[in-house]
Design a protein around this motif. Structure first.
Motif, PDB file in Angstrom:
ATOM      1  N   ASN A   1      -4.586  24.647  73.028  1.00  0.00           N
ATOM      2  CA  ASN A   1      -5.510  23.639  72.525  1.00  0.00           C
ATOM      3  C   ASN A   1      -5.068  22.292  73.050  1.00  0.00           C
ATOM      4  O   ASN A   1      -4.070  22.177  73.764  1.00  0.00           O
ATOM      5  N   SER A   2      -5.808  21.262  72.725  1.00  0.00           N
ATOM      6  CA  SER A   2      -5.586  19.967  73.358  1.00  0.00           C
ATOM      7  C   SER A   2      -4.697  19.041  72.540  1.00  0.00           C
ATOM      8  O   SER A   2      -4.533  17.893  72.897  1.00  0.00           O
ATOM      9  N   SER A   3      -4.146  19.504  71.439  1.00  0.00           N
ATOM     10  CA  SER A   3      -3.414  18.593  70.568  1.00  0.00           C
ATOM     11  C   SER A   3      -1.918  18.841  70.522  1.00  0.00           C
ATOM     12  O   SER A   3      -1.172  17.998  70.029  1.00  0.00           O
ATOM     13  N   GLU A   4      -1.451  19.975  70.988  1.00  0.00           N
ATOM     14  CA  GLU A   4      -0.031  20.260  70.932  1.00  0.00           C
ATOM     15  C   GLU A   4       0.365  21.153  72.102  1.00  0.00           C
ATOM     16  O   GLU A   4      -0.471  21.663  72.816  1.00  0.00           O
ATOM     17  N   GLY A   5       1.645  21.338  72.267  1.00  0.00           N
ATOM     18  CA  GLY A   5       2.120  22.124  73.394  1.00  0.00           C
ATOM     19  C   GLY A   5       1.832  23.605  73.245  1.00  0.00           C
ATOM     20  O   GLY A   5       1.561  24.108  72.160  1.00  0.00           O
ATOM     21  N   LEU A   6       1.902  24.304  74.360  1.00  0.00           N
ATOM     22  CA  LEU A   6       1.718  25.751  74.387  1.00  0.00           C
ATOM     23  C   LEU A   6       3.065  26.373  74.717  1.00  0.00           C
ATOM     24  O   LEU A   6       3.510  26.305  75.865  1.00  0.00           O
ATOM     25  N   TYR A   7       3.710  26.983  73.727  1.00  0.00           N
ATOM     26  CA  TYR A   7       5.102  27.403  73.894  1.00  0.00           C
ATOM     27  C   TYR A   7       5.186  28.857  74.350  1.00  0.00           C
ATOM     28  O   TYR A   7       5.826  29.707  73.722  1.00  0.00           O
ATOM     29  N   ARG A   8       4.531  29.118  75.441  1.00  0.00           N
ATOM     30  CA  ARG A   8       4.623  30.391  76.157  1.00  0.00           C
ATOM     31  C   ARG A   8       4.196  30.139  77.591  1.00  0.00           C
ATOM     32  O   ARG A   8       3.450  29.185  77.868  1.00  0.00           O
ATOM     33  N   PRO A   9       4.620  30.971  78.533  1.00  0.00           N
ATOM     34  CA  PRO A   9       4.067  30.850  79.892  1.00  0.00           C
ATOM     35  C   PRO A   9       2.577  31.193  79.885  1.00  0.00           C
ATOM     36  O   PRO A   9       2.087  31.884  78.989  1.00  0.00           O
ATOM     37  N   THR A  10       1.870  30.707  80.889  1.00  0.00           N
ATOM     38  CA  THR A  10       0.483  31.132  81.073  1.00  0.00           C
ATOM     39  C   THR A  10       0.451  32.581  81.548  1.00  0.00           C
ATOM     40  O   THR A  10      -0.314  33.391  81.031  1.00  0.00           O
ATOM     41  N   LEU A  11       1.292  32.888  82.521  1.00  0.00           N
ATOM     42  CA  LEU A  11       1.389  34.241  83.055  1.00  0.00           C
ATOM     43  C   LEU A  11       2.685  34.360  83.852  1.00  0.00           C
ATOM     44  O   LEU A  11       3.465  33.412  83.941  1.00  0.00           O
ATOM     45  N   THR A  12       2.901  35.524  84.459  1.00  0.00           N
ATOM     46  CA  THR A  12       4.134  35.848  85.170  1.00  0.00           C
ATOM     47  C   THR A  12       3.793  36.219  86.615  1.00  0.00           C
ATOM     48  O   THR A  12       2.733  36.790  86.880  1.00  0.00           O
TER      49      THR A  12
END
Length: 586
Positions: free
Chosen positions: A337-348
């Motif tokens: 989402n646009s308000s906080e970080g994304l704490y995982r990779p997008t992909l490998t």
């Protein structure tokens, strides 16, 4: 008040295998007369020693004029509203009180973080057009590489042909001279990292009869040499500023970053690098970062957790996660989402023992020379995984130039192959699949039901089946959302209640010569999702996904465009955000 929030999907590189990371800074403390200050700047203010080199970001360029009046020697950008200055503690406090000052950050120093991998990601199938409408090799797409430069004398990366700009930094960022980039065909890569990365993205394979071709061998490369062993944040920002100012002229659509730092940090939207990558996202440029090489949970780089970048983990050649690949937070935010970080990779993507171009002047990379062909070397790291993704993005954008960064990230997640036994905080959506990604890009299919699970959603109840028949050409007759079908449009209703955090609807039909569209409307009759924009025949399916729909009666509309009388079937499915369920630590 309408509170609909759509799923935005967007996009990360960090050092050679064995690179160590400085322990993460904590989240910034954003209080001083309204400006956001990084933790290092605040620590400096508490000690008030001498002066500090900082990056000052303003809401608009009028702030730069004020900063120049204070310090005529300040370095500035042309598009981004940022300046680099060496300031005392009192000056920092003064500038922080200005109404136009957005943030003040230290000029961080970040670390650097690449024949078999092409087959692992099915890039060769894309070249051959397997299961696709055409063949793709990156023609017409330019990838910017911010790294240690490139050896443009290499047969795979020749200047003026493959490497259309080979920029070296001119000017000392620690002096009063403004940084500039000068195109120089003889700019040396005295490390070798950037040459290897560039070869993985777009090397022609000329020195190996094609064996060591890059993922997008016909793409163009613009190289920004940002250092020999590490990267200063200000140089990276200047690279993005050049791309935002002049990149359109060269069709720069992708930026590949094989560096990073601050593993485990919270996402901070006021970090100047995050500001630059968000500006690129808004301008239609995809940013790719490596997740990091710290090999344990909660160690992803501070700029790779931005919701506006692609973050890449590294895999072994047996499709298992590399031991050095940084992972996210097991109990952290997994929803983009646009308000906080994304704490995982997008992909490998493949990142172990990767063979690619070797810089003749690259001392640090030369030890791994491939004996049967000294033009190439092998290396491992998330640095090596990231250019695989950057190259695939170039292939996707050749297949469909209309894709936005959000579209690209969604497709990468939708098309990734499952990596059984791994959680999303470790591998993201799974293994990069170039053929599947380009197939989706070709069709303009930018959402998918499968992406919901990796983004932290679980289905609620049974799918609601829908079916109907649409007449020819109704797309031109839009009478607005109706309670009942009209002469051309078919409507289906679903009641959204509290706890329904996503809606996914899809339709399918039999004849690929037909072309029908799918629309989704909120309770007020506003269109919040449509499959029409990027999709074109010949296909036989459409789908629309929206997150956080407001409670009320939602409407699915189906209409024909270029079609005969066309029967269709489909489903509507509601989902809940898994992180809101009891017992998951949230």
């Amino acid at each position: 008040m309408k509170m609909t929030k759509r799923l935005t999907l967007s996009l990360a590189l960090v050092g050679l295998l064995g690179t160590t990371f400085t322990p993460a800074e904590a989240s910034t403390i954003p209080e001083l007369e309204g400006a956001t200050l990084s933790a290092s700047v605040q620590e400096f203010l508490s000690s008030a020693d001498d002066s500090m080199q900082v990056i000052v970001t303003f809401d608009d360029r009028s702030g730069l004029d004020a900063l120049k009046a204070l310090d005529p020697q300040v370095q500035t950008t042309r598009t981004l509203s940022m300046g680099l200055a060496t300031l005392t503690a009192d000056q920092i406090r003064d500038i922080a009180s200005w109404g136009t000052t957005r943030s003040i950050w230290e000029n961080a120093t970040d670390d650097l973080y690449l024949e078999d991998s092409i087959g692992m990601i099915n890039a060769d199938d894309v070249w051959a057009g397997e299961g696709l409408r055409g063949t793709y090799d990156g023609t017409g797409v330019t990838v910017a590489v911010t790294d240690t430069g490139v050896d443009a004398t290499h047969p795979d990366l020749t200047h003026g042909n493959k490497v259309i700009k080979n920029f070296a930094v001119v000017g000392d960022p620690l002096s009063d001279t403004n940084v500039a980039f000068v195109d120089n065909p003889t700019t040396a890569d005295d490390h070798g990292h950037g040459t290897h990365v560039s070869g993985t993205i777009g090397g022609t394979g000329a020195a190996s009869e094609g064996k060591f071709r890059g993922v997008a061998p016909a793409s163009d490369i613009i190289s920004f040499k940002l250092g020999s062993a590490n990267v200063l944040a200000w140089w990276a920002i200047q690279s993005y500023d050049w791309i935002l100012t002049e990149g359109d002229e060269h069709n720069v659509r992708v930026v590949s970053n094989s560096w990073g730092g601050g593993g485990g940090s919270d996402y901070d939207p006021e970090d100047p690098v995050n500001i630059a990558t968000k500006a690129a996202y808004d301008a239609g440029v995809v940013t790719v970062f490596a997740a990091g090489n710290s090999g344990s949970p909660n160690t992803m780089g501070r700029n790779s957790v931005s919701p506006y970048v692609v973050s890449v983990a590294a895999a072994n050649k047996d499709f298992t996660l590399a031991s050095f690949s940084s992972t996210g937070r097991p109990d952290g935010n997994q929803n983009r989402n646009s308000s906080e970080g994304l704490y995982r990779p997008t992909l490998t993507a493949p990142g172990v023992d990767i063979g690619a171009a070797r810089a003749l002047t690259g001392a640090q990379m030369s030890s791994g020379v491939i004996t049967e062909n000294p033009f190439y070397t092998r290396a491992s790291g998330t640095s090596m995984a990231t250019p695989h993704v950057s190259g695939v993005v170039a292939l996707m954008l050749e297949a469909n130039p209309a894709l936005t960064p959000a579209n690209v990230i969604s497709i990468l997640e939708c098309s990734a192959a499952e990596m059984p036994g791994y959680a999303s905080f470790e591998v993201g959506a799974g293994m990069l699949d170039a053929q599947a990604a380009v197939a989706m890009a070709e069709k303009g299919r930018t959402t998918c039901k499968s992406s919901l699970s990796v983004n932290g959603f679980e289905p609620i109840g049974e799918e609601q089946p829908i079916s109907g028949t649409v007449l020819p050409g109704g797309y031109a007759v839009d009478t607005g959302v109706s309670e009942i079908d009209d002469a051309f449009w078919r409507y289906h209703k679903i009641e959204v209640t509290e706890g329904m955090d996503a809606l996914h609807t899809q339709i399918a039909w039999n004849n690929p010569a037909e072309n029908i569209y799918l629309h989704l409307y909120d309770p007020q009759g506003n269109e919040v999702g449509a499959s029409a924009g990027l999709l074109a025949a010949p296909i036989t399916e459409r789908e629309v996904l929206v997150t956080y729909p407001e409670p009320g009666t939602w409407t699915v509309g189906v209409v024909g465009r270029v079609n005969a009388v066309t029967p269709y079937t489909g489903t509507i499915q509601a989902f809940t955000e898994a992180s809101t369920k009891p017992g998951n630590g949230k």
